[in-house]
Design a protein around this motif. Sequence first.
Motif, short mmCIF file in Angstrom:
data_model
loop_
_atom_site.label_atom_id
_atom_site.label_comp_id
_atom_site.label_asym_id
_atom_site.label_seq_id
_atom_site.Cartn_x
_atom_site.Cartn_y
_atom_site.Cartn_z
N UNK A 267 9.53 -6.96 5.14
CA UNK A 267 9.16 -7.17 3.74
C UNK A 267 9.72 -5.99 2.99
N UNK A 268 10.62 -6.26 2.08
CA UNK A 268 11.32 -5.17 1.41
C UNK A 268 10.57 -4.66 0.19
N UNK A 269 10.58 -3.36 0.00
CA UNK A 269 10.05 -2.77 -1.22
C UNK A 269 11.05 -3.09 -2.32
N UNK A 270 10.65 -2.84 -3.57
CA UNK A 270 11.63 -3.11 -4.62
C UNK A 270 12.31 -1.85 -5.12
N UNK A 271 12.36 -0.85 -4.26
CA UNK A 271 13.15 0.33 -4.61
C UNK A 271 14.62 -0.03 -4.53
N UNK A 272 15.40 0.67 -5.33
CA UNK A 272 16.84 0.42 -5.34
C UNK A 272 17.43 0.77 -3.99
N UNK A 273 17.10 1.96 -3.53
CA UNK A 273 17.69 2.46 -2.30
C UNK A 273 16.96 1.88 -1.09
N UNK A 274 17.67 1.10 -0.29
CA UNK A 274 17.04 0.39 0.81
C UNK A 274 17.83 0.57 2.09
N UNK A 275 17.11 0.70 3.14
CA UNK A 275 17.80 0.63 4.44
C UNK A 275 18.22 -0.82 4.60
N UNK A 276 19.48 -0.98 4.95
CA UNK A 276 19.98 -2.33 5.05
C UNK A 276 19.67 -2.90 6.43
N UNK B 297 0.81 -1.21 0.00
CA UNK B 297 0.00 0.00 0.00
C UNK B 297 0.86 1.27 0.00
N UNK B 298 1.97 1.22 0.70
CA UNK B 298 2.81 2.43 0.81
C UNK B 298 3.99 2.40 -0.16
N UNK B 299 4.36 1.22 -0.62
CA UNK B 299 5.51 1.12 -1.52
C UNK B 299 6.84 1.17 -0.79
N UNK B 300 6.80 1.18 0.54
CA UNK B 300 8.06 1.22 1.31
C UNK B 300 8.24 -0.06 2.13
N UNK B 301 9.48 -0.35 2.46
CA UNK B 301 9.78 -1.56 3.22
C UNK B 301 9.13 -1.51 4.60
N UNK B 302 8.51 -2.62 4.97
CA UNK B 302 7.87 -2.72 6.28
C UNK B 302 8.71 -3.62 7.18
N UNK B 303 8.88 -3.21 8.43
CA UNK B 303 9.71 -3.97 9.36
C UNK B 303 8.99 -4.21 10.67
N UNK B 304 9.31 -5.33 11.29
CA UNK B 304 8.76 -5.64 12.61
C UNK B 304 9.91 -5.88 13.57
N UNK B 305 9.91 -5.14 14.68
CA UNK B 305 11.02 -5.27 15.63
C UNK B 305 10.49 -5.54 17.02
N UNK B 306 11.25 -6.27 17.80
CA UNK B 306 10.91 -6.49 19.20
C UNK B 306 12.01 -5.89 20.08
N UNK B 307 11.66 -5.68 21.35
CA UNK B 307 12.62 -5.15 22.30
C UNK B 307 13.36 -6.32 22.94
N UNK B 308 14.68 -6.23 22.93
CA UNK B 308 15.46 -7.27 23.58
C UNK B 308 16.57 -6.57 24.36
N UNK B 309 16.41 -6.55 25.67
CA UNK B 309 17.34 -5.78 26.50
C UNK B 309 17.34 -4.31 26.03
N UNK B 310 18.54 -3.80 25.76
CA UNK B 310 18.61 -2.39 25.35
C UNK B 310 18.74 -2.18 23.85
N UNK B 311 18.27 -3.17 23.10
CA UNK B 311 18.29 -3.03 21.65
C UNK B 311 16.93 -3.36 21.07
N UNK B 312 16.72 -2.87 19.87
CA UNK B 312 15.59 -3.37 19.09
C UNK B 312 16.15 -4.42 18.14
N UNK B 313 15.41 -5.51 17.96
CA UNK B 313 15.86 -6.59 17.08
C UNK B 313 14.83 -6.80 15.98
#
Lengths: 248, 248
Positions: free
Chosen positions: A112-121, A91-107
């Motif tokens: 699901x990656x969009x097919x744009x060239x430029x992607x957050x790795x 719907x948005x055309x951008x990569x969607x991510x799901x993260x959980x909290x694990x200690x002091x980091x997000x994991x």
Amino acid sequence: MKSLNKALDIIEMIAQRGSLGIRELSSFVGFPVGTTHRIVATLAKRRFLVQDPASRNYSLSLRFLELGTRVQQQFNLTSIARPYLEKLMQETGESANLAVLDRDDAVYLDHVRSNHMLQLFTRLGARVPLYATGVGKMFLSRLSEQELKDYLARTAMAARTPRTIVNADNLAKELAQIRKAGFAVDNEEMEEGVRCVAAMVFDHMKRPVAALSLSGAVTRITPERIEYFGEMVKQYAIRISESLGFNS
Amino acid sequence: MKSLNKALDIIEMIAQRGSLGIRELSSFVGFPVGTTHRIVATLAKRRFLVQDPASRNYSLSLRFLELGTRVQQQFNLTSIARPYLEKLMQETGESANLAVLDRDDAVYLDHVRSNHMLQLFTRLGARVPLYATGVGKMFLSRLSEQELKDYLARTAMAARTPRTIVNADNLAKELAQIRKAGFAVDNEEMEEGVRCVAAMVFDHMKRPVAALSLSGAVTRITPERIEYFGEMVKQYAIRISESLGFNS
DNA sequence: AAATGCCATTCCATATTGTGGATCAAATCT
DNA sequence: AGATTTGATCCACAATATGGAATGGCATTT
């Protein structure tokens, strides 16, 4: 548990450096060659490491991939959220991510990656700091004053980019803003050229269990469209929450 | 290396059962409670296990997901092949998979799923038998006569479905056919209702390094369309091979 | 062709380390 | 409230890991 700790050191070192010979490995971890070899041989016999016949170097085996995806799957959150991630991406055309909290980091649990060239790795299972990401700030915004204080006490806020929030007061203001809006924005704070918009996912006990986010290049996630993306993420986060039995 | 082996037993047991208390765990692995607890405590201190505060049960931590995806990525094969998997899926409308040979199993390194409802359930890192899958038979078809004989000697060919090949002679015929066609077909041999078409990927040394496959429901991958899917998979497998420096 | 160097692997006497039954503490069930 | 189950802790003993040195194998060099 000295030997087990050594074995774990070895696993971590190989994970970090990729592929190592016994000699290199033993100098990196600081154990004598004999000791290192014995541990490595045991791990290899149990198929946790594999030895390349040509270089004789050891590296982590695919067993870790197997165990890792099992862990991922034990969060039944993943399977529930998956279709929503896909729809949100479409719907948005951008990569969607799901993260959980694990200690002091997000994991990152899934994406699901969009097919744009430029992607957050973002790699599955990758850990990112809370103060410099959309999903992370979302989690921080749900902490009590004391919890936040404790978190800040044990965290060094390094500037990933010029825009990274490195000041406790600024972070507090940002979190207040996030609570008001119901979504968090990462404005090139983790990676230059990448913006992120995140919202909270709740379970049936109304506990915050995950953060949903959209990430993309600044050329597409523009300031004018932030509101739109924010609403989309919030909406989908609610839908996932409802699938988990959440009732508002 | 007794204690390390015990620790690995514990990791495997938890991976298998999901989430266990000390007592259960100790009875499953057969170590005394004290010993089990000490090992588990060490693994937990090192963040390889996490303890659920409510149930006090232990389970594998997200660290395994982190290590697992690192392993996956160290195969630079994955990053090279990814765009081709996506294109292949788009062009054919069926899920594309990439598998490597690991001992006597094929292991799924990556996949791009179609959005059809009916899907072959392949988990990343999952191991599947060689004799009952398209990718597996593709690998088998490259073995020498002696290697195949050795493989058969150590493998029990269980019938996953009524169509699974469980006979050495039939397998040999099938492999000859595969060598002729250049692609392998899994005709509901692993899972009823699912067909698979696979082809080989070669590296710059012309060594077979991976198998590319398409998988989908029998209603879509019909006998009449097998040739079409076979050609598509072969074509994309060649493209990936060329990206790896392969010259025919 | 022989020598050199590098590295993985194996060996073994020693003492450091893990063992595991018993005990304690705490939570959950009846 | 008492009983039961389960996780956590303890400690004397002996089994186990230790690690320096020797061995063996593979390449590259002289």
